[in-house]
Scaffold this motif. Sequence first.
Motif, PDB file in Angstrom:
ATOM      1  N   LEU A  85       2.300   4.243  -1.891  1.00 22.32           N
ATOM      2  CA  LEU A  85       3.491   3.793  -2.763  1.00 22.32           C
ATOM      3  C   LEU A  85       3.203   2.378  -3.134  1.00 22.32           C
ATOM      4  CD1 LEU A  85       6.079   4.128  -3.843  1.00 22.32           C
ATOM      5  CD2 LEU A  85       7.244   3.939  -1.774  1.00 22.32           C
ATOM      6  N   LEU A  86       2.970   1.551  -2.162  1.00 26.36           N
ATOM      7  CA  LEU A  86       2.930   0.107  -2.310  1.00 26.36           C
ATOM      8  C   LEU A  86       1.817  -0.406  -3.450  1.00 26.36           C
ATOM      9  CD1 LEU A  86       4.247  -2.628  -1.194  1.00 26.36           C
ATOM     10  CD2 LEU A  86       2.356  -2.637   0.533  1.00 26.36           C
ATOM     11  N   PHE A  87       0.792   0.423  -3.363  1.00 25.61           N
ATOM     12  CA  PHE A  87      -0.397   0.211  -4.287  1.00 25.61           C
ATOM     13  C   PHE A  87       0.218   0.631  -5.822  1.00 25.61           C
ATOM     14  CE2 PHE A  87      -3.846   2.062  -6.823  1.00 25.61           C
ATOM     15  CZ  PHE A  87      -4.724   1.031  -7.032  1.00 25.61           C
ATOM     16  N   VAL A  88       0.893   1.631  -5.854  1.00 21.25           N
ATOM     17  CA  VAL A  88       1.456   1.814  -7.255  1.00 21.25           C
ATOM     18  C   VAL A  88       2.367   0.840  -7.774  1.00 21.25           C
ATOM     19  CG1 VAL A  88       2.862   3.515  -8.381  1.00 21.25           C
ATOM     20  CG2 VAL A  88       1.172   4.478  -6.889  1.00 21.25           C
ATOM     21  N   LEU A  89       3.357   0.378  -6.802  1.00 16.95           N
ATOM     22  CA  LEU A  89       4.249  -0.561  -7.194  1.00 16.95           C
ATOM     23  C   LEU A  89       3.467  -1.987  -7.701  1.00 16.95           C
ATOM     24  CD1 LEU A  89       6.950  -0.446  -4.609  1.00 16.95           C
ATOM     25  CD2 LEU A  89       7.152   0.420  -6.735  1.00 16.95           C
TER      26      LEU A  89
END
Length: 394
Positions: A85-89
């Motif tokens: 999730l953090l990577f996508v953000l």
Amino acid sequence: MELIRMILGGLLVIGVWGAVHYYLGRHLVGTLTRTRHAARIAWGVIALHGVLAPILMMIRRGMPQGVWYHALNFVVYTGMGFVALLFVLFVVRDLSAWAARRWVHKVVDEDRRAFLTSSFNLGAFVTTGVATGVGLHNAIKVPDVKEVEVLVPRLAPGLDGLRVAQLSDLHIGPTLRGKWLEAVVERTNSLGADLVAITGDLVDARVSDMGHEVASLGQLKSTYGTFFVTGNHDYYWNGPEWVEHVESLGVRALINSHALIERQGGRLLVGGVTDLRTGRMAAGHSTDPFKAIANAPQHDFSLLLAHQPGSVYDAAKAGWKMQISGHTHGGQFFPWNFVVGIVHEFYAGLGKHLDTLIYVSRGTGFWGPPNRTVAPSEITLLTLKSAGTEPAST
């Protein structure tokens, strides 16, 4: 040659996963740490997770099954969801910033840019942490019961009100264990269903390691019994051996075959096919909905258990009136909930292909990260209801 491919594949996974962690580290370490010592610790944690995650996925065969091993898996897999999730953000943020510089040409002074960057980084980290916590809670709790009424034209009176409890994608393995399954079985038994259907991806481990963890399946209670079909993950861990083990628990495995259930004069044909894509991994297990209905006795309605929703296209040609499936997890967690609809025409809920109804469960367990932020897990209770008055036999 196979060993070389495995090694090269493993190195590629580690390299890509490591690059993702380095990318996140470059964004976060300066924001979250204020001293050089704290920065070193942060980089150490990032590097450790970057290495552990792919290693644990690759070396599960033959690994010890102690409490420490499962606890380590749980922590690392939870981290995988957090990282995803953090990577996508951050990718969205960086692409947006690039687009702004490329087309907007708005000048922002360095202090302002540093403040905005730091604020976004911290906000993304906190948001991801909260989302991961919520997703974790949703994943490990005993799923709620999702009741679905299925309207069937000209359903035989004897089948009107018949209830099917569906469990799918339990994925008993490194993170989900027997105690959780026992609670699922208890809740399923409380429904008083006419039959129980397990639509594949039961396990993520070998029979020798996890056979005892699924013993509670033998305690499932319904009027006409429990039926099981294989999923792709079951074949990763010797599908035929799992079929044999499941049947030893009193569960009937349907390997391109069928059974007839008679209820108050109504006749239900229950069939099952092997996984759509992985039959080549086991001799005699290639999926075949035509074989599953071949030489079937006269019946009023036919219900096919098939792990992957994509089986419905051949199921409809073969004459099955309804299919129930799993496999997709409904996307399980962001951002895969957007991807799953691109890959699968039917990925959650009730649908129809030609004259064949299909229901796709979001899954009872989870795979990989224990995260259910956008697609709650479910124990499904399907109730057949007549949409007309005249029964029609086939």
